[in-house]
Every structure is written in structure tokens, then in C-alpha cells.
Scaffold this motif. Structure first.
Motif, mmCIF file in Angstrom:
data_model
loop_
_atom_site.group_PDB
_atom_site.id
_atom_site.type_symbol
_atom_site.label_atom_id
_atom_site.label_comp_id
_atom_site.label_asym_id
_atom_site.label_seq_id
_atom_site.Cartn_x
_atom_site.Cartn_y
_atom_site.Cartn_z
ATOM 1 N N PRO A 80 43.627 -89.457 62.104
ATOM 2 C CA PRO A 80 43.346 -89.429 60.428
ATOM 3 C C PRO A 80 42.589 -88.107 60.020
ATOM 4 N N ALA A 81 41.855 -87.295 61.266
ATOM 5 C CA ALA A 81 41.344 -86.247 60.879
ATOM 6 C C ALA A 81 42.161 -84.823 61.178
ATOM 7 N N ASP A 82 43.391 -85.190 61.349
ATOM 8 C CA ASP A 82 44.373 -84.296 61.489
ATOM 9 C C ASP A 82 45.092 -83.804 60.006
ATOM 10 N N TRP A 83 44.766 -84.632 59.053
ATOM 11 C CA TRP A 83 45.363 -84.616 57.775
ATOM 12 C C TRP A 83 44.692 -83.980 56.781
ATOM 13 N N SER A 84 44.925 -82.836 55.999
ATOM 14 C CA SER A 84 44.376 -82.363 54.858
ATOM 15 C C SER A 84 45.278 -82.339 53.696
ATOM 16 N N ALA A 85 44.815 -82.159 52.485
ATOM 17 C CA ALA A 85 45.423 -82.210 51.411
ATOM 18 C C ALA A 85 45.465 -81.030 50.393
ATOM 19 N N VAL A 86 46.307 -80.536 49.724
ATOM 20 C CA VAL A 86 46.429 -79.518 48.475
ATOM 21 C C VAL A 86 46.734 -80.546 47.519
ATOM 22 N N ALA A 94 40.586 -86.286 43.983
ATOM 23 C CA ALA A 94 39.785 -85.621 44.886
ATOM 24 C C ALA A 94 40.114 -86.323 46.115
ATOM 25 N N PHE A 95 40.361 -85.362 47.235
ATOM 26 C CA PHE A 95 40.624 -85.816 48.684
ATOM 27 C C PHE A 95 39.398 -85.894 49.441
ATOM 28 N N THR A 96 39.251 -86.804 50.127
ATOM 29 C CA THR A 96 38.383 -87.290 51.254
ATOM 30 C C THR A 96 39.279 -87.292 52.623
ATOM 31 N N ALA A 97 38.609 -86.178 53.607
ATOM 32 C CA ALA A 97 39.158 -86.341 54.881
ATOM 33 C C ALA A 97 38.998 -87.381 55.638
ATOM 34 N N GLY A 98 40.011 -87.757 56.612
ATOM 35 C CA GLY A 98 39.539 -88.704 57.497
ATOM 36 C C GLY A 98 38.923 -88.349 58.694
ATOM 37 N N GLY A 99 38.684 -89.347 59.613
ATOM 38 C CA GLY A 99 37.964 -89.012 60.809
ATOM 39 C C GLY A 99 37.052 -90.126 61.478
ATOM 40 N N LYS A 100 36.094 -89.841 62.328
ATOM 41 C CA LYS A 100 35.294 -90.815 62.820
ATOM 42 C C LYS A 100 33.817 -90.713 62.133
ATOM 43 N N SER A 101 33.170 -91.690 62.068
ATOM 44 C CA SER A 101 32.054 -92.134 61.311
ATOM 45 C C SER A 101 31.323 -93.122 62.209
ATOM 46 N N ASP A 103 31.251 -95.287 65.230
ATOM 47 C CA ASP A 103 32.235 -95.959 66.005
ATOM 48 C C ASP A 103 33.575 -96.270 65.319
ATOM 49 N N ALA A 104 33.554 -95.867 63.871
ATOM 50 C CA ALA A 104 34.685 -96.265 63.159
ATOM 51 C C ALA A 104 35.642 -95.128 62.711
ATOM 52 N N VAL A 105 36.770 -95.544 62.759
ATOM 53 C CA VAL A 105 37.524 -94.335 62.323
ATOM 54 C C VAL A 105 38.075 -94.661 61.046
ATOM 55 N N MET A 106 37.892 -93.618 60.023
ATOM 56 C CA MET A 106 38.070 -93.491 58.444
ATOM 57 C C MET A 106 39.431 -92.904 58.412
ATOM 58 N N ASN A 107 40.229 -93.437 57.273
ATOM 59 C CA ASN A 107 41.461 -92.936 56.966
ATOM 60 C C ASN A 107 41.263 -91.796 56.069
ATOM 61 N N PRO A 108 42.159 -90.679 55.872
ATOM 62 C CA PRO A 108 41.890 -89.949 54.827
ATOM 63 C C PRO A 108 42.138 -90.801 53.079
ATOM 64 N N GLY A 109 41.723 -90.214 52.258
ATOM 65 C CA GLY A 109 41.891 -90.898 50.797
ATOM 66 C C GLY A 109 42.132 -90.060 49.809
ATOM 67 N N LEU A 110 42.133 -90.533 48.692
ATOM 68 C CA LEU A 110 42.044 -89.713 47.318
ATOM 69 C C LEU A 110 41.287 -90.784 46.306
ATOM 70 N N GLN A 111 40.578 -90.020 45.499
ATOM 71 C CA GLN A 111 39.991 -90.765 44.362
ATOM 72 C C GLN A 111 40.357 -90.171 43.127
ATOM 73 N N GLY A 112 40.856 -91.114 42.225
ATOM 74 C CA GLY A 112 41.035 -90.567 40.883
ATOM 75 C C GLY A 112 39.855 -90.336 39.921
#
Length: 138
Positions: A80-86, A94-101, A103-112
């Protein structure tokens, strides 16, 4: 190693679901005890589940969300940390990057963030995969 990543994702999802359930039960208990609470205020305090999309099927799609709503982007077997957005119109989403937080691995996401429509281009820095879709914020 992939099994551990899936377990971490599942654990993070279960923890989020449990926290949401506890929060919602606390809110409903407070609203039940307050006989003066009106329907309008209780509706605005409800949590809305995120829209979940997978990068494997998102290309070319249009995703509808409400203003303030979230899009959870599942990334399959990729990090999930490998993904970026334009984002074509960053005022709309707005884009939120994924990655580790922890012990958890968070998915990337968007917020309206404002009503409108914008094109989103996700790129995986490791594989070079590009996924393009549209987000419509209501």
C-alpha cells in the motif's frame, strides 16, 4: 510474509470495526438517554462507512462519495505504501498515502473535500502500474 501482511490488514480492519461499533453504541446510548435530542441532530452524528475500491478493478470507473466521505483503496498483493496519486482538482478530493502505522498496514485512500468531479491517477512506484478513475463528490 504475505500471510502476515494479510493478517495485519485483517487485524486493522477488525480493530477499526470494533472501535466504530463501540463509538456508535456510546452515541446511541447518549441519544437514548437524552429525550430532548431530535432526529436531525442524531442523523448528522452517524458514521458513514467508506467506499471500498480495488486497484485491480478501479481503472476507468466513476466513484461517487459524499462530501467528507472516504474511499478506501485496496491494493491486492502490492505494498500500500507504493501507491501515490495525482488529483486533477485537489479542491474536490485529498489523497492519504498507505503504509504502516505501528503494527497495522493502512490502505491508501481519498477523502471528498468539496462538491465536484475530479480525475484521479494512482501510480505504483515499484510496478509502474497506473490506474485512472473519476471521483464524484456530492
Amino acid at each position: 510474509m504475505m500471510k502476515n501482511k494479510n493478517i495485519a490488514k485483517a487485524s486493522a480492519f477488525v480493530a477499526l470495526a470494533a472501535a466504530t461499533a463501540i463509538s456508535l453504541s456510546a452515541c446511541s446510548t447518549a441519544a437514548d438517554e437524552d429525550s430532548s435530542a431530535n432526529d436531525e441532530s442524531s442523523e448528522s452524528s452517524q458514521v458513514v462507512a467508506p467506499t471500498i475500491i480495488d486497484v485491480a478493478t478501479a481503472d476507468g470507473q466513476t466513484i461517487d462519495i459524499s462530501n467528507g466521505g472516504f474511499v478506501d483503496i485496496t491494493t491486492g498483493d502490492t505494498d500500500p505504501a507504493d501507491w501515490s496519486a495525482v488529483i486533477s482538482d485537489p479542491a474536490v478530493a485529498a489523497f492519504t498515502a498507505g503504509g504502516k502505522s505501528g503494527d497495522a498496514v493502512m490502505n491508501p485512500g481519498l477523502q471528498g473535500t468539496a462538491a465536484g468531479t475530479t480525475k484521479v491517477e494512482l501510480t505504483n512506484k515499484t510496478t509502474g502500474q497506473v490506474v485512472t478513475f473519476t471521483v464524484n463528490v456530492k
